[in-house]
Enzyme design. Structure first.
Site, PDB file in Angstrom:
ATOM      1  N   ARG A 109      22.519 -10.157 -42.599  1.00  0.00           N
ATOM      2  CA  ARG A 109      23.074  -8.825 -42.890  1.00  0.00           C
ATOM      3  C   ARG A 109      23.159  -8.596 -44.399  1.00  0.00           C
ATOM      4  O   ARG A 109      22.908  -7.491 -44.886  1.00  0.00           O
ATOM      5  CB  ARG A 109      24.462  -8.679 -42.245  1.00  0.00           C
ATOM      6  CG  ARG A 109      24.370  -8.546 -40.728  1.00  0.00           C
ATOM      7  CD  ARG A 109      25.708  -8.799 -40.052  1.00  0.00           C
ATOM      8  NE  ARG A 109      26.690  -7.771 -40.318  1.00  0.00           N
ATOM      9  CZ  ARG A 109      28.001  -7.962 -40.196  1.00  0.00           C
ATOM     10  NH1 ARG A 109      28.485  -9.139 -39.846  1.00  0.00           N
ATOM     11  NH2 ARG A 109      28.835  -6.980 -40.435  1.00  0.00           N
ATOM     12  N   LYS A 156      35.520  -1.926 -46.179  1.00  0.00           N
ATOM     13  CA  LYS A 156      35.374  -0.483 -45.935  1.00  0.00           C
ATOM     14  C   LYS A 156      36.236  -0.029 -44.759  1.00  0.00           C
ATOM     15  O   LYS A 156      36.949   0.963 -44.841  1.00  0.00           O
ATOM     16  CB  LYS A 156      33.917  -0.119 -45.588  1.00  0.00           C
ATOM     17  CG  LYS A 156      32.882  -0.446 -46.622  1.00  0.00           C
ATOM     18  CD  LYS A 156      31.525   0.096 -46.211  1.00  0.00           C
ATOM     19  CE  LYS A 156      30.936  -0.522 -44.966  1.00  0.00           C
ATOM     20  NZ  LYS A 156      30.526  -1.926 -45.091  1.00  0.00           N
ATOM     21  N   ARG A 190      36.826 -13.723 -40.434  1.00  0.00           N
ATOM     22  CA  ARG A 190      37.404 -12.468 -39.922  1.00  0.00           C
ATOM     23  C   ARG A 190      37.594 -12.541 -38.404  1.00  0.00           C
ATOM     24  O   ARG A 190      36.722 -12.997 -37.682  1.00  0.00           O
ATOM     25  CB  ARG A 190      36.446 -11.311 -40.255  1.00  0.00           C
ATOM     26  CG  ARG A 190      36.879  -9.981 -39.671  1.00  0.00           C
ATOM     27  CD  ARG A 190      36.148  -8.836 -40.292  1.00  0.00           C
ATOM     28  NE  ARG A 190      34.766  -8.703 -39.863  1.00  0.00           N
ATOM     29  CZ  ARG A 190      33.988  -7.684 -40.200  1.00  0.00           C
ATOM     30  NH1 ARG A 190      34.450  -6.738 -40.995  1.00  0.00           N
ATOM     31  NH2 ARG A 190      32.735  -7.627 -39.786  1.00  0.00           N
ATOM     32  N   ARG A 211      33.572 -11.263 -34.045  1.00  0.00           N
ATOM     33  CA  ARG A 211      32.384 -10.446 -33.783  1.00  0.00           C
ATOM     34  C   ARG A 211      31.158 -11.349 -33.723  1.00  0.00           C
ATOM     35  O   ARG A 211      31.026 -12.269 -34.521  1.00  0.00           O
ATOM     36  CB  ARG A 211      32.211  -9.432 -34.917  1.00  0.00           C
ATOM     37  CG  ARG A 211      32.831  -8.093 -34.594  1.00  0.00           C
ATOM     38  CD  ARG A 211      32.833  -7.167 -35.767  1.00  0.00           C
ATOM     39  NE  ARG A 211      31.521  -6.913 -36.364  1.00  0.00           N
ATOM     40  CZ  ARG A 211      31.311  -6.003 -37.306  1.00  0.00           C
ATOM     41  NH1 ARG A 211      32.314  -5.273 -37.750  1.00  0.00           N
ATOM     42  NH2 ARG A 211      30.114  -5.820 -37.819  1.00  0.00           N
ATOM     43  N   ARG A 216      22.792   3.880 -44.673  1.00  0.00           N
ATOM     44  CA  ARG A 216      22.483   2.493 -45.027  1.00  0.00           C
ATOM     45  C   ARG A 216      21.037   2.314 -45.465  1.00  0.00           C
ATOM     46  O   ARG A 216      20.630   1.207 -45.791  1.00  0.00           O
ATOM     47  CB  ARG A 216      22.706   1.601 -43.807  1.00  0.00           C
ATOM     48  CG  ARG A 216      24.087   0.961 -43.717  1.00  0.00           C
ATOM     49  CD  ARG A 216      24.183   0.317 -42.350  1.00  0.00           C
ATOM     50  NE  ARG A 216      24.900  -0.912 -42.325  1.00  0.00           N
ATOM     51  CZ  ARG A 216      26.111  -1.047 -41.784  1.00  0.00           C
ATOM     52  NH1 ARG A 216      26.733  -0.008 -41.276  1.00  0.00           N
ATOM     53  NH2 ARG A 216      26.679  -2.219 -41.747  1.00  0.00           N
TER      54      ARG A 216
HETATM   55  P1  AMP Z   1      29.293  -2.497 -39.340  1.00  0.00           P
HETATM   56  O1  AMP Z   1      30.447  -2.612 -38.402  1.00  0.00           O
HETATM   57  O2  AMP Z   1      29.314  -1.250 -40.171  1.00  0.00           O
HETATM   58  O3  AMP Z   1      29.070  -3.747 -40.137  1.00  0.00           O
HETATM   59  O4  AMP Z   1      27.991  -2.335 -38.396  1.00  0.00           O
HETATM   60  C1  AMP Z   1      27.660  -3.325 -37.442  1.00  0.00           C
HETATM   61  C2  AMP Z   1      26.210  -3.187 -37.073  1.00  0.00           C
HETATM   62  O5  AMP Z   1      25.966  -1.904 -36.505  1.00  0.00           O
HETATM   63  C3  AMP Z   1      25.223  -3.292 -38.232  1.00  0.00           C
HETATM   64  O6  AMP Z   1      24.930  -4.640 -38.571  1.00  0.00           O
HETATM   65  C4  AMP Z   1      24.014  -2.572 -37.642  1.00  0.00           C
HETATM   66  O7  AMP Z   1      23.331  -3.365 -36.696  1.00  0.00           O
HETATM   67  C5  AMP Z   1      24.669  -1.418 -36.888  1.00  0.00           C
HETATM   68  N1  AMP Z   1      24.851  -0.228 -37.749  1.00  0.00           N
HETATM   69  C6  AMP Z   1      26.030   0.348 -38.113  1.00  0.00           C
HETATM   70  N2  AMP Z   1      25.806   1.407 -38.898  1.00  0.00           N
HETATM   71  C7  AMP Z   1      24.469   1.500 -39.049  1.00  0.00           C
HETATM   72  C8  AMP Z   1      23.611   2.372 -39.773  1.00  0.00           C
HETATM   73  N3  AMP Z   1      24.085   3.374 -40.507  1.00  0.00           N
HETATM   74  N4  AMP Z   1      22.269   2.150 -39.698  1.00  0.00           N
HETATM   75  C9  AMP Z   1      21.768   1.149 -38.951  1.00  0.00           C
HETATM   76  N5  AMP Z   1      22.505   0.289 -38.258  1.00  0.00           N
HETATM   77  C10 AMP Z   1      23.847   0.446 -38.304  1.00  0.00           C
END
Ligand code: AMP
Length: 218
Positions: A171, A13, A127, A160, A88
């Site tokens: 996740r 994404k 990654r 990360r 989400r």
């Molecule tokens: P991402 O980079 O989108 O994978 O997000 C990394 C982390 O940020 C996720 O594993 C969540 O802990 C938090 N996070 C990001 N977006 C959301 C969301 N819309 N709702 C809840 N937690 C989020």
């Protein structure tokens, strides 16, 4: 042009959103990036989110809804944006509907990227981010795991915290249980393009662009 890009962690994404953001000159809003910046800056939001993110859990719907509303309200959202990482949960869908209705956003386009979990685990655990030029790489795809293919920096890759195998599995479990139902919600309400996210970056981009022009030219 208002676009929401949706899919499992690691499906691509962020990579695609960055490409689209440049191509259409629209803002890329990544809730994950905003949270990571807040953690790095040690803000109140960052302090609240840090441990939750490191565990691979979801930050609360209320906090995330407030964050997205504030971000959209403080920018020229009419010019366009690509939203990555939100919603989400079904509750976040409700929050998003109410934000969009308040802001008069009526025809967002949803892109769903699909991938099997095996490819995702591979992508996430391999990654890395270059801390010099912020390029995202997969260690399997580059000639030297110690040299950034984009800027040539040596030893600049960082992983990360939530990309280690245990957290990745968690996740993906959360994605399956809590986030996947969001697709159904979208499909009933909006126009959605479901695309294969395991093809090459270029191929996925090509598919997305075709679907975007079809949607916005109709
Ligand atoms: P991402 O980079 O989108 O994978 O997000 C990394 C982390 O940020 C996720 O594993 C969540 O802990 C938090 N996070 C990001 N977006 C959301 C969301 N819309 N709702 C809840 N937690 C989020």
């Amino acid at each position: 042009m208002q676009i929401i890009i949706f899919g499992a962690p690691g499906v691509g994404k962020g990579t695609q959103a960055k490409i689209l953001s440049q191509k259409y000159n629209i803002k890329h809003i990544s809730t994950g990036d905003i949270l990571r910046e807040s953690v790095a800056r040690g803000t109140e939001l960052g302090l609240a989110a840090k441990e939750v993110m490191n565990r691979g859990d979801l930050v609360s719907d209320t906090l995330m809804g407030g964050l997205v509303k504030e971000t959209l309200s403080n920018m020229d959202y009419k010019k366009g944006f690509i939203l990555d990482g939100f919603p989400r949960t079904i509750e976040q869908c409700n929050i998003m509907d109410s934000i969009f209705s308040d802001l008069g956003i009526t025809n967002p386009f949803f892109i769903i990227l699909e991938a099997d979990f095996e490819s995702i685990v591979n992508r996430l655990t391999q990654r890395r981010f270059c801390n010099k030029c912020e390029t995202i790489v997969n260690l399997n795809d580059i000639p030297d795991a110690n040299i950034c293919p984009n800027c040539g920096a040596i030893g600049s890759f960082i992983e990360r915290k939530d990309d280690n195998i245990e957290v990745v599995k968690k996740r993906l479990d959360i994605f399956e249980e809590t986030t996947l139902p969001v697709i159904n919600y979208y499909q009933k309400k909006y126009k959605v393009a479901v695309l294969n996210g395991t093809a090459s970056v270029e191929k996925v981009t090509e598919n997305i662009l075709q679907n975007i022009s079809k949607y916005f030219d109709e």
